[in-house]
Design a protein around this motif. Structure first.
Motif, PDB file in Angstrom:
ATOM      1  N   ARG A  89      35.788  -8.478  27.536  1.00 18.62           N
ATOM      2  CA  ARG A  89      36.783  -7.528  26.861  1.00 18.62           C
ATOM      3  C   ARG A  89      37.612  -7.114  28.130  1.00 18.62           C
ATOM      4  O   ARG A  89      38.786  -7.223  28.077  1.00 18.62           O
ATOM      5  N   LEU A  90      36.971  -6.427  29.032  1.00 16.60           N
ATOM      6  CA  LEU A  90      37.668  -5.736  29.978  1.00 16.60           C
ATOM      7  C   LEU A  90      38.316  -6.890  31.081  1.00 16.60           C
ATOM      8  O   LEU A  90      39.525  -6.646  31.374  1.00 16.60           O
ATOM      9  N   PHE A  91      37.572  -7.989  31.354  1.00 12.44           N
ATOM     10  CA  PHE A  91      38.182  -8.713  32.232  1.00 12.44           C
ATOM     11  C   PHE A  91      39.124  -9.606  31.580  1.00 12.44           C
ATOM     12  O   PHE A  91      40.531 -10.063  32.163  1.00 12.44           O
ATOM     13  N   ILE A  95      43.408  -9.925  32.379  1.00 11.09           N
ATOM     14  CA  ILE A  95      44.051 -11.382  32.623  1.00 11.09           C
ATOM     15  C   ILE A  95      45.416 -11.360  31.738  1.00 11.09           C
ATOM     16  O   ILE A  95      46.641 -11.724  32.094  1.00 11.09           O
ATOM     17  N   THR A  96      45.190 -11.025  30.357  1.00  3.50           N
ATOM     18  CA  THR A  96      46.020 -10.839  29.364  1.00  3.50           C
ATOM     19  C   THR A  96      47.116  -9.991  29.580  1.00  3.50           C
ATOM     20  O   THR A  96      48.429 -10.485  29.446  1.00  3.50           O
ATOM     21  N   GLU A  97      47.079  -8.732  30.160  1.00  4.03           N
ATOM     22  CA  GLU A  97      47.987  -7.853  30.598  1.00  4.03           C
ATOM     23  C   GLU A  97      48.640  -8.114  31.797  1.00  4.03           C
ATOM     24  O   GLU A  97      49.207  -7.119  32.517  1.00  4.03           O
ATOM     25  N   LYS A  98      48.093  -9.399  32.527  1.00  5.60           N
ATOM     26  CA  LYS A  98      48.755  -9.862  33.791  1.00  5.60           C
ATOM     27  C   LYS A  98      48.297  -8.664  34.861  1.00  5.60           C
ATOM     28  O   LYS A  98      49.291  -8.455  35.757  1.00  5.60           O
ATOM     29  N   ARG A  99      47.431  -8.023  34.998  1.00  5.10           N
ATOM     30  CA  ARG A  99      47.124  -7.250  36.075  1.00  5.10           C
ATOM     31  C   ARG A  99      46.461  -7.720  37.366  1.00  5.10           C
ATOM     32  O   ARG A  99      46.683  -7.319  38.244  1.00  5.10           O
ATOM     33  N   TYR A 100      46.369  -9.117  37.155  1.00  6.15           N
ATOM     34  CA  TYR A 100      45.960 -10.037  38.288  1.00  6.15           C
ATOM     35  C   TYR A 100      47.219 -10.362  39.211  1.00  6.15           C
ATOM     36  O   TYR A 100      47.031 -10.861  40.187  1.00  6.15           O
ATOM     37  N   GLU A 275      46.212 -19.399  38.861  1.00  8.60           N
ATOM     38  CA  GLU A 275      47.147 -18.524  37.879  1.00  8.60           C
ATOM     39  C   GLU A 275      46.664 -18.376  36.789  1.00  8.60           C
ATOM     40  O   GLU A 275      47.482 -18.349  35.629  1.00  8.60           O
ATOM     41  N   VAL A 276      45.758 -18.074  36.285  1.00 11.58           N
ATOM     42  CA  VAL A 276      45.248 -17.761  34.849  1.00 11.58           C
ATOM     43  C   VAL A 276      45.855 -16.618  34.416  1.00 11.58           C
ATOM     44  O   VAL A 276      46.136 -15.443  35.062  1.00 11.58           O
TER      45      VAL A 276
END
Length: 278
Positions: A89-91, A95-100, A275-276
Motif C-alpha cells: 500500500r505505501l509503496f 508510485i501512484t502519487e508520483k513521489r518517485y 519510469e514506473v
C-alpha cells in the motif's frame, strides 16, 4: 549527501545508513497513522484468537497447547498483513502519487530505500506478533518448550517471511496501480492463508495428499518452525512432521535470499532506473 550517478551504494556508509533510517521511520509512521491498517494488523488477529479460543470453544474449553497453536497462526496472519498489504500500500501510493519523480532526482540509494521500508515493516510486524503472543500467554497458552534458541527461531523466521512477502508486494505494486494494489494483496493474503490451512495449523482443511506442502510454503513453514520450538504435545499438527532442524531453517534462508535479490533488482530496474508510475 553524496550524488549516486550510477545508482550505486553510497561510498559513505553513514549516508546510506541515514537514508535507511529515514525510510524506516517513514514506513513505521505511515503504518501507525493508518487506522484501517492498525485495526486489521493489531485488532483482528487478537479478536479472532479470543473468539476462536473462548466464544467458539465447546464446554470443555480449549487446551493450553491449542491456544498456542491459534496464537502463532494468527500472529503470522498479522505479519502477513503488515509485510504484504501494508508494504504494498505505501509503496504503491508513492508510485501512484508520483513521489518517485522527486526521489529519482535526489541522491538516494535504491538499496537504502528498500532496506528502510523492509526494516520499518519488520518492526511493526514484530510488535503485532509480540502482542498476539502476550495476549495468548496471559490467556494460559503453553510455551513449555520456549527457550533462548526459540527467540532466534522466532526473530529469524519472521524476518525471512517478511522479506519473502515484501518481495511479492514489490511485484504487485510495480504491476498494479491505485486501489488495485490493496485489493490484490488482501485477496492474496486470504487465499494463501486459507490454502495453507490457516498458516499451517489446521491440516484438516487441506487434502491429505497435499498436506506435506505446509512444510515448504514460506508462511506455513515459518509458523510450524516456531511451533516446533515453542511447546510440546503438538500431535494434532502431524503428519507431516514439524520442521525442527537446520535444514528447514536453511530452506527458509534460501527463500529469503532469492526473494530479497529479486525485490532489490526490481527496485533498481523499474523504480529508480525506470519510469514506473509515469
Amino acid at each position: 549527501m553524496a550524488v549516486e550517478t550510477a545508482r550505486s551504494t553510497p561510498s559513505d556508509p553513514v549516508l546510506w545508513l541515514q537514508q535507511v533510517v529515514a525510510f524506516m521511520r517513514r514506513t513505521i509512521l505511515s503504518q501507525l497513522k493508518n487506522r484501517r491498517a492498525l485495526l486489521i494488523t493489531f485488532g483482528f488477529p487478537v479478536g479472532y484468537y479470543l473468539l476462536d479460543t473462548h466464544l467458539a470453544a465447546g464446554q470443555g474449553g480449549v487446551s493450553p497447547t491449542s491456544k498456542t497453536i491459534a496464537a502463532i497462526g494468527m500472529g503470522m496472519f498479522a505479519v502477513f498483513i503488515v509485510a504484504l498489504t501494508g508494504f504494498a500500500r505505501l509503496f504503491g501510493d508513492d508510485i501512484t502519487e508520483k513521489r518517485y519523480r522527486k526521489l529519482r532526482s535526489l541522491p538516494i540509494s535504491p538499496s537504502a530505500d528498500f532496506t528502510g521500508r523492509l526494516l520499518g515493516s519488520y518492526v511493526i510486524a514484530l510488535v503485532a506478533y509480540t502482542l498476539m503472543l502476550v495476549v495468548a500467554a496471559l490467556d494460559g497458552a503453553s510455551f513449555d518448550a520456549f527457550g533462548p534458541v526459540s527467540v532466534l527461531v522466532f526473530l529469524g523466521s519472521l524476518f525471512a517471511f517478511c522479506v519473502v512477502a515484501m518481495a511479492v508486494a514489490t511485484v504487485v505494486a510495480v504491476v498494479l496501480r491505485g486501489d488495485g494494489v490493496y485489493r490484490a494483496t488482501v485477496l492474496l493474503v486470504l487465499v494463501v492463508f486459507a490454502a495453507t490451512g490457516f498458516n499451517g495449523v489446521s491440516l484438516a482443511v487441506i487434502p491429505p495428499d497435499l498436506q506435506y506442502a505446509v512444510n515448504y510454503v514460506p508462511n506455513s513453514l515459518a509458523v510450524r518452525l516456531q511451533l516446533a520450538y515453542t511447546t510440546t504435545h503438538l500431535g494434532s499438527l502431524t503428519p507431516p512432521a514439524l520442521p525442527d532442524s537446520l535444514t528447514w531453517g536453511g530452506l527458509l534462508a534460501v527463500y529469503t535470499l532469492i526473494a530479497g535479490a529479486v525485490a532489490a533488482a526490481l527496485f533498481r530496474r523499474y523504480v529508480y532506473d525506470g519510469e514506473v508510475g509515469e
